[in-house]
Design a protein around this motif. Structure first.
Motif, PDB file in Angstrom:
ATOM      1  N   VAL A 160       0.791  -1.422   0.113  1.00  0.00           N
ATOM      2  CA  VAL A 160      -0.050   0.005  -0.191  1.00  0.00           C
ATOM      3  C   VAL A 160       0.823   1.265   0.120  1.00  0.00           C
ATOM      4  CG1 VAL A 160      -1.702   1.363   1.431  1.00  0.00           C
ATOM      5  CG2 VAL A 160      -2.123  -1.220   1.040  1.00  0.00           C
ATOM      6  N   GLN A 161       1.816   1.426   0.822  1.00  0.00           N
ATOM      7  CA  GLN A 161       2.857   2.520   0.968  1.00  0.00           C
ATOM      8  C   GLN A 161       3.441   2.831  -0.417  1.00  0.00           C
ATOM      9  OE1 GLN A 161       2.870  -0.115   2.880  1.00  0.00           O
ATOM     10  NE2 GLN A 161       2.664   0.342   4.977  1.00  0.00           N
ATOM     11  N   ASP A 162       4.052   1.674  -1.183  1.00  0.00           N
ATOM     12  CA  ASP A 162       4.556   2.024  -2.541  1.00  0.00           C
ATOM     13  C   ASP A 162       3.572   2.480  -3.549  1.00  0.00           C
ATOM     14  OD1 ASP A 162       6.725   1.065  -1.179  1.00  0.00           O
ATOM     15  OD2 ASP A 162       6.906  -0.810  -2.321  1.00  0.00           O
ATOM     16  N   LEU A 163       2.505   2.000  -3.433  1.00  0.00           N
ATOM     17  CA  LEU A 163       1.434   2.625  -4.311  1.00  0.00           C
ATOM     18  C   LEU A 163       1.023   3.907  -4.018  1.00  0.00           C
ATOM     19  CD1 LEU A 163      -1.121  -0.254  -4.963  1.00  0.00           C
ATOM     20  CD2 LEU A 163       0.007   0.743  -6.812  1.00  0.00           C
ATOM     21  N   ALA A 164       0.984   4.408  -2.972  1.00  0.00           N
ATOM     22  CA  ALA A 164       0.676   5.713  -2.496  1.00  0.00           C
ATOM     23  C   ALA A 164       1.685   6.609  -3.035  1.00  0.00           C
ATOM     24  CB  ALA A 164       0.186   5.755  -0.988  1.00  0.00           C
ATOM     25  N   ARG A 165       2.810   6.239  -2.749  1.00  0.00           N
ATOM     26  CA  ARG A 165       4.075   7.035  -2.975  1.00  0.00           C
ATOM     27  C   ARG A 165       4.260   7.133  -4.708  1.00  0.00           C
ATOM     28  NH1 ARG A 165       7.750   4.020  -0.742  1.00  0.00           N
ATOM     29  NH2 ARG A 165       7.015   4.655   1.118  1.00  0.00           N
ATOM     30  N   THR A 166       3.987   6.084  -5.444  1.00  0.00           N
ATOM     31  CA  THR A 166       4.292   6.092  -6.783  1.00  0.00           C
ATOM     32  C   THR A 166       3.319   6.904  -7.396  1.00  0.00           C
ATOM     33  OG1 THR A 166       5.508   3.932  -6.683  1.00  0.00           O
ATOM     34  CG2 THR A 166       4.541   4.561  -8.809  1.00  0.00           C
ATOM     35  N   CYS A 167       1.944   6.798  -6.874  1.00  0.00           N
ATOM     36  CA  CYS A 167       0.923   7.236  -7.607  1.00  0.00           C
ATOM     37  C   CYS A 167       0.464   8.817  -7.068  1.00  0.00           C
ATOM     38  CB  CYS A 167      -0.635   6.429  -7.401  1.00  0.00           C
ATOM     39  SG  CYS A 167      -0.318   4.932  -7.871  1.00  0.00           S
ATOM     40  N   GLN A 168       1.293   9.042  -6.056  1.00  0.00           N
ATOM     41  CA  GLN A 168       1.049  10.616  -5.528  1.00  0.00           C
ATOM     42  C   GLN A 168      -0.378  10.803  -4.948  1.00  0.00           C
ATOM     43  OE1 GLN A 168       2.358  13.356  -8.514  1.00  0.00           O
ATOM     44  NE2 GLN A 168       4.099  11.967  -9.079  1.00  0.00           N
ATOM     45  N   VAL A 169      -0.685   9.544  -4.311  1.00  0.00           N
ATOM     46  CA  VAL A 169      -2.095   9.746  -3.545  1.00  0.00           C
ATOM     47  C   VAL A 169      -2.172   9.452  -2.199  1.00  0.00           C
ATOM     48  CG1 VAL A 169      -3.201   9.427  -5.650  1.00  0.00           C
ATOM     49  CG2 VAL A 169      -2.688   7.490  -4.247  1.00  0.00           C
ATOM     50  N   SER A 170      -3.033   9.594  -1.325  1.00  0.00           N
ATOM     51  CA  SER A 170      -3.030   9.215  -0.057  1.00  0.00           C
ATOM     52  C   SER A 170      -3.105   7.818   0.198  1.00  0.00           C
ATOM     53  CB  SER A 170      -4.173   9.983   0.752  1.00  0.00           C
ATOM     54  OG  SER A 170      -5.494   9.439   0.594  1.00  0.00           O
ATOM     55  N   LEU A 171      -2.774   7.324   1.519  1.00  0.00           N
ATOM     56  CA  LEU A 171      -3.039   5.918   1.833  1.00  0.00           C
ATOM     57  C   LEU A 171      -4.452   5.409   2.003  1.00  0.00           C
ATOM     58  CD1 LEU A 171      -0.135   5.658   4.707  1.00  0.00           C
ATOM     59  CD2 LEU A 171      -0.059   4.376   2.549  1.00  0.00           C
ATOM     60  N   GLY A 172      -5.201   6.501   2.216  1.00  0.00           N
ATOM     61  CA  GLY A 172      -6.585   6.195   2.317  1.00  0.00           C
ATOM     62  C   GLY A 172      -7.226   5.875   1.009  1.00  0.00           C
ATOM     63  N   THR A 173      -6.883   6.657  -0.091  1.00  0.00           N
ATOM     64  CA  THR A 173      -7.201   6.309  -1.489  1.00  0.00           C
ATOM     65  C   THR A 173      -6.752   5.131  -1.950  1.00  0.00           C
ATOM     66  OG1 THR A 173      -7.148   8.722  -2.073  1.00  0.00           O
ATOM     67  CG2 THR A 173      -6.903   7.027  -3.955  1.00  0.00           C
ATOM     68  N   VAL A 174      -5.688   4.510  -1.780  1.00  0.00           N
ATOM     69  CA  VAL A 174      -5.157   3.451  -1.960  1.00  0.00           C
ATOM     70  C   VAL A 174      -5.764   2.396  -1.399  1.00  0.00           C
ATOM     71  CG1 VAL A 174      -3.029   1.899  -1.982  1.00  0.00           C
ATOM     72  CG2 VAL A 174      -2.822   4.299  -2.787  1.00  0.00           C
ATOM     73  N   SER A 175      -5.984   2.363  -0.015  1.00  0.00           N
ATOM     74  CA  SER A 175      -6.847   1.220   0.376  1.00  0.00           C
ATOM     75  C   SER A 175      -8.147   1.158   0.213  1.00  0.00           C
ATOM     76  CB  SER A 175      -6.670   1.657   2.035  1.00  0.00           C
ATOM     77  OG  SER A 175      -5.518   1.919   2.656  1.00  0.00           O
ATOM     78  N   THR A 176      -8.921   2.297   0.109  1.00  0.00           N
ATOM     79  CA  THR A 176     -10.276   2.299  -0.766  1.00  0.00           C
ATOM     80  C   THR A 176     -10.302   1.490  -2.037  1.00  0.00           C
ATOM     81  OG1 THR A 176     -10.966   4.131   0.569  1.00  0.00           O
ATOM     82  CG2 THR A 176     -12.175   3.375  -1.316  1.00  0.00           C
ATOM     83  N   VAL A 177      -9.346   1.858  -2.942  1.00  0.00           N
ATOM     84  CA  VAL A 177      -9.293   1.185  -4.270  1.00  0.00           C
ATOM     85  C   VAL A 177      -8.734  -0.076  -4.059  1.00  0.00           C
ATOM     86  CG1 VAL A 177      -8.184   1.333  -6.416  1.00  0.00           C
ATOM     87  CG2 VAL A 177      -8.746   3.387  -5.272  1.00  0.00           C
ATOM     88  N   ARG A 178      -7.601  -0.281  -3.282  1.00  0.00           N
ATOM     89  CA  ARG A 178      -7.311  -1.713  -3.154  1.00  0.00           C
ATOM     90  C   ARG A 178      -8.660  -2.595  -2.672  1.00  0.00           C
ATOM     91  NH1 ARG A 178      -5.767  -4.604   1.301  1.00  0.00           N
ATOM     92  NH2 ARG A 178      -4.314  -6.305   1.175  1.00  0.00           N
ATOM     93  N   GLN A 179      -9.444  -2.377  -1.658  1.00  0.00           N
ATOM     94  CA  GLN A 179     -10.374  -3.143  -1.072  1.00  0.00           C
ATOM     95  C   GLN A 179     -11.505  -3.363  -2.346  1.00  0.00           C
ATOM     96  OE1 GLN A 179     -10.451  -4.750   1.658  1.00  0.00           O
ATOM     97  NE2 GLN A 179     -12.145  -5.731   0.792  1.00  0.00           N
ATOM     98  N   LYS A 180     -11.683  -2.181  -3.178  1.00  0.00           N
ATOM     99  CA  LYS A 180     -12.729  -2.531  -4.208  1.00  0.00           C
ATOM    100  C   LYS A 180     -12.073  -3.533  -5.120  1.00  0.00           C
ATOM    101  CE  LYS A 180     -15.275   1.741  -4.044  1.00  0.00           C
ATOM    102  NZ  LYS A 180     -15.706   3.279  -4.761  1.00  0.00           N
TER     103      LYS A 180
END
Length: 357
Positions: A160-180
């Protein structure tokens, strides 16, 4: 219909829709209430009586349909012909049903019924607003940036942390997309992070939900040839070739009409001077789209100094253009995207891939 209790409103609507479609072709049709594997039976010329077993699912995404058939493979089969119904089924989801030997029907008006010599099909109805809103959340704005990264390196485990850093978005956004994406079956978890087991399916799902071609922000004209345009754009990291103009450098199939560019207003002002370009109402040879930052997240340097939108974005661009564009998208998938996913380097550089943690 095996409902495990009283029939819901949606299940009732699905059965009524099935009966309505079959009644156009059957000599006789009846609703079976009990004591049979079939929910509906119908008699057809030269075929005789056919039983249909209807099963309704609330999640009609292709991945969810695939999972459903995987689970059902261990169940005993019946003589009745299975029809899987949902609030909405894309053509991709119907393909999953057909591959499993079943028919498909949704509440939006789409269906694909294959039994005996009959092939009854009607597609093209838009998804219900609720389904459209839910799915569109994955393919717009910050959430789409996460999908872009996953499609660029689908087999790399992504924490999750790598996706957030690479995509320049928040951890919350990544977690939401990941769960969906996990819920819909597009992601699988590994010890190192999430991976995309079916990147082609996810890419097609993105294309399926973004069919409309966005209107160009502006049309411009330059006296320079397409070759000179490319030369003058070399080194411009905020001006990307898009659609057929990008595909021409990856897997040429569709001949571009002029040059399609993705850029920002500020970058375009600089590029317009380099290209001696002027905005025109018609007759332009440059189509310019002002885009959000997300398109630049997975931009690709196709050759030294020349930048394009990502192969995934280019696939979606072509898919939006109708039959000829879809043929080009399939060529791009076969000749460029699949080799990329297999680890081939067919570009000069790709910052998202090479600079990711």
């Amino acid at each position: 219909m095996d409902t495990g209790g009283a029939m819901t409103r949606q299940e009732f609507q699905a059965e009524e829709r099935l009966i309505s479609v079959l009644s156009r072709f059957a000599d006789h049709i009846s609703d079976v209430e009990s004591g049979d594997d079939s929910d509906v039976t119908a008699s057809f010329p030269d075929v005789g009586t056919v039983g249909f077993q209807l099963h309704f699912v609330t999640d009609g995404t292709p991945a969810a349909i695939r999972r459903w058939f995987t689970r059902q493979s261990a169940q005993p089969t019946t003589a009745a012909h299975l029809v899987l119904a949902a609030p909405y089924l894309s053509e991709r989801a119907m393909d999953e049903c057909e591959a499993a030997g079943a028919s498909a029907l949704d509440l939006a008006g789409n269906y694909r019924l294959n039994f005996g010599p009959y092939h009854l099909e009607r597609v093209g109805h838009a998804p219900p607003p609720a389904a459209k809103r839910e799915q569109a959340n994955l393919y717009a704005g910050k959430t789409l940036q996460v999908v872009r990264a996953l499609l660029a390196a689908p087999h790399r485990p992504w924490p999750v942390q790598d996706l957030a850093r690479t995509c320049q978005v928040s951890l919350g956004t990544v977690s939401t997309v990941r769960q969906k994406l996990l819920t819909q079956g597009w992601l699988e978890t590994t010890a190192g992070g999430v991976v995309v087991p079916d990147p082609e399916g996810l890419l097609r799902d993105w294309a399926e939900w973004t069919r409309a071609t966005p209107a160009p922000t502006l049309s411009a004209y330059t006296v320079h040839s397409s070759k000179q345009v490319i030369e003058r754009l070399t080194g411009q990291t905020q001006v990307l070739l898009g659609a057929a103009s990008a595909a021409e450098w990856m897997a040429p199939f569709v001949t571009p009409k002029g040059t399609v560019l993705y850029t920002t207003p500020e970058a375009w002002r600089r590029a317009a001077k380099r290209l001696d370009a002027e905005e025109v109402d018609k007759g332009g040879n440059l189509t310019v789209h002002f885009v959000e930052d997300g398109v630049f997240v997975d931009r690709l340097e196709i050759k030294i100094g020349l930048w394009t939108a990502s192969p995934a974005q280019t696939f979606v661009d072509l898919w939006r253009q109708g039959s000829r564009g879809r043929e080009g998208a399939e060529k791009l998938l076969q000749n460029y995207l699949r080799p990329l996913w297999d680890g081939q380097k067919l570009y000069a550089s790709w910052p998202l891939i090479e600079e990711a943690p």
